[in-house]
Scaffold this active site. Structure first.
Site, PDB file in Angstrom:
ATOM      1  N   ALA A 181      -6.488 -15.457 -39.561  1.00 38.70           N
ATOM      2  CA  ALA A 181      -4.914 -16.086 -40.118  1.00 38.70           C
ATOM      3  C   ALA A 181      -5.131 -16.348 -41.150  1.00 38.70           C
ATOM      4  O   ALA A 181      -4.487 -16.421 -42.069  1.00 38.70           O
ATOM      5  CB  ALA A 181      -5.449 -17.532 -38.567  1.00 38.70           C
ATOM      6  N   TYR A 182      -5.656 -16.971 -42.051  1.00 37.84           N
ATOM      7  CA  TYR A 182      -6.353 -17.370 -43.192  1.00 37.84           C
ATOM      8  C   TYR A 182      -5.527 -15.827 -43.893  1.00 37.84           C
ATOM      9  O   TYR A 182      -5.322 -16.369 -44.807  1.00 37.84           O
ATOM     10  CB  TYR A 182      -7.272 -18.634 -43.157  1.00 37.84           C
ATOM     11  CG  TYR A 182      -8.021 -18.482 -45.147  1.00 37.84           C
ATOM     12  CD1 TYR A 182      -7.107 -19.966 -45.997  1.00 37.84           C
ATOM     13  CD2 TYR A 182      -8.539 -17.888 -45.821  1.00 37.84           C
ATOM     14  CE1 TYR A 182      -7.525 -20.334 -47.041  1.00 37.84           C
ATOM     15  CE2 TYR A 182      -8.871 -18.112 -46.963  1.00 37.84           C
ATOM     16  CZ  TYR A 182      -7.787 -19.738 -47.630  1.00 37.84           C
ATOM     17  OH  TYR A 182      -8.409 -19.606 -49.164  1.00 37.84           O
ATOM     18  N   GLY A 183      -6.865 -15.177 -43.659  1.00 31.47           N
ATOM     19  CA  GLY A 183      -6.818 -13.813 -44.572  1.00 31.47           C
ATOM     20  C   GLY A 183      -5.580 -13.566 -44.530  1.00 31.47           C
ATOM     21  O   GLY A 183      -4.991 -12.868 -45.186  1.00 31.47           O
TER      22      GLY A 183
END
Length: 329
Positions: free
Chosen positions: A189-191
């Site tokens: 999700a962060y990526g």
């Protein structure tokens, strides 16, 4: 321009101190920001913001420098309405630099949504900044027009600087699952959110070039920095993390160097034109992941982001597939 480094080098904290060894110290990097108005998103609370202002004024007094003009304003990136309200409050004020700095990484925590019903990494890191940037763009363009007329600041042009991450290499499911609804991991999700930031910068440059006005956009990897990114973990694990990782992670001062360079150096944009405006933690242009250089994916992201934030029609920029000078399309 340095050739693209493998992900294990750009993302691995054990290599980054070697990468930045020749980067000038913070006080020697960048250009003159006198008389410029700059917005930097973050920190995480009004009290921390006020503490930062007090500390900066104290340091200026100790150095015998004039007290900087600083203020703290409310902006909750987890609320699109808060972003709209901030833009409304800023109307008629000058703006020379917008630094989309605030971000979050819910390490070790399950999927969560904001009050707008959007996955928290994607909204906080990308969508809220997308809305903020386009809402404040008229103020940036007005400043650019004034500086062109007055030929001020030694070639400096107003700009948008987005603090992304080398972890955009992990955002391989951005188009397939942008809100991490089908499957979830905090890293993915962060990526995805960081890939969105780099793509947004490249597409913003294409559209700004077509629209004219002199505003520039850059994104960057600040390095793996010892910050409060692990605040979602239990306190004991946070303490252990900081004790161990302090040996390999950059200090906040070291991690700020690429941002300060991008925000203040008149030549930063020209130096990074061939990389879509992307810099690494040594403040050098470096090619981002191939997905981040995909103009079709960037155009899709712009349209999708506009839909998610319900972008007012008057805030949008026209579509252009033309690349800025020096940038491959």
């Amino acid at each position: 321009m340095r050739a693209q480094l493998p992900c294990d080098v750009t993302c691995n904290p054990h290599h980054q101190k070697m990468l930045v060894r020749d980067t000038p110290p913070l006080h020697q990097i960048g250009g003159d920001v006198k008389d410029l108005t700059i917005i930097v998103t973050g920190p995480t609370s009004a009290s921390k913001g006020e503490a930062m202002v007090a500390q900066l004024r104290k340091e200026a007094a100790a150095a015998g420098s004039p007290a900087p003009h600083l203020e703290v304003n409310l902006l909750d990136l987890a609320s699109l309405e808060s972003v709209r309200q901030f833009v409304e409050r800023w109307q008629q004020r000058p703006l020379h630099v917008l630094v989309n700095n605030a971000g979050m990484f819910n390490m070790g925590v399950g999927r969560s949504e904001t009050k707008d019903g959007l996955e928290v990494h994607m909204q906080t890191n990308h969508l809220a900044h997308f809305l903020l940037t386009l809402g404040l763009l008229p103020a940036l363009r007005e400043a650019a027009q004034q500086q062109q007329q007055q030929q001020q600041q030694g070639g400096f042009m107003p700009r948008i600087v987005t603090v992304a991450s080398a972890m955009h290499h992990l955002g391989y499911r951005l188009q397939q699952d942008p809100l991490s609804e089908r499957s979830y991991s905090a890293e993915l999700a962060y990526g995805n959110s960081k890939l969105a930031q780099v793509l947004f910068t490249a597409e913003l440059n294409r559209r700004l070039a077509a629209a004219g006005g002199g505003v520039q956009a850059l994104s960057l990897h600040p390095g793996n920095v010892l910050t409060n990114v692990v605040q979602s973990l239990p306190p004991a694990i946070q303490s252990a993390y900081r004790a161990i990782m302090a040996r390999v992670l950059l200090t906040p001062e070291q991690g700020a160097r690429a941002t300060v360079y991008a925000a203040s150096d008149p030549g930063a944009f020209a130096a990074a034109a061939a990389t879509g405006g992307y810099l690494d933690c040594s403040a050098q242009p470096v090619q981002p992941h191939a997905l981040a250089a995909d103009p079709q994916l960037a155009a899709w992201l712009w349209q999708w982001s506009s839909q998610q934030v319900k972008l007012p029609q008057g805030w949008d920029l026209p579509v252009s597939r033309e690349a800025p000078a020096g940038q491959a399309s």
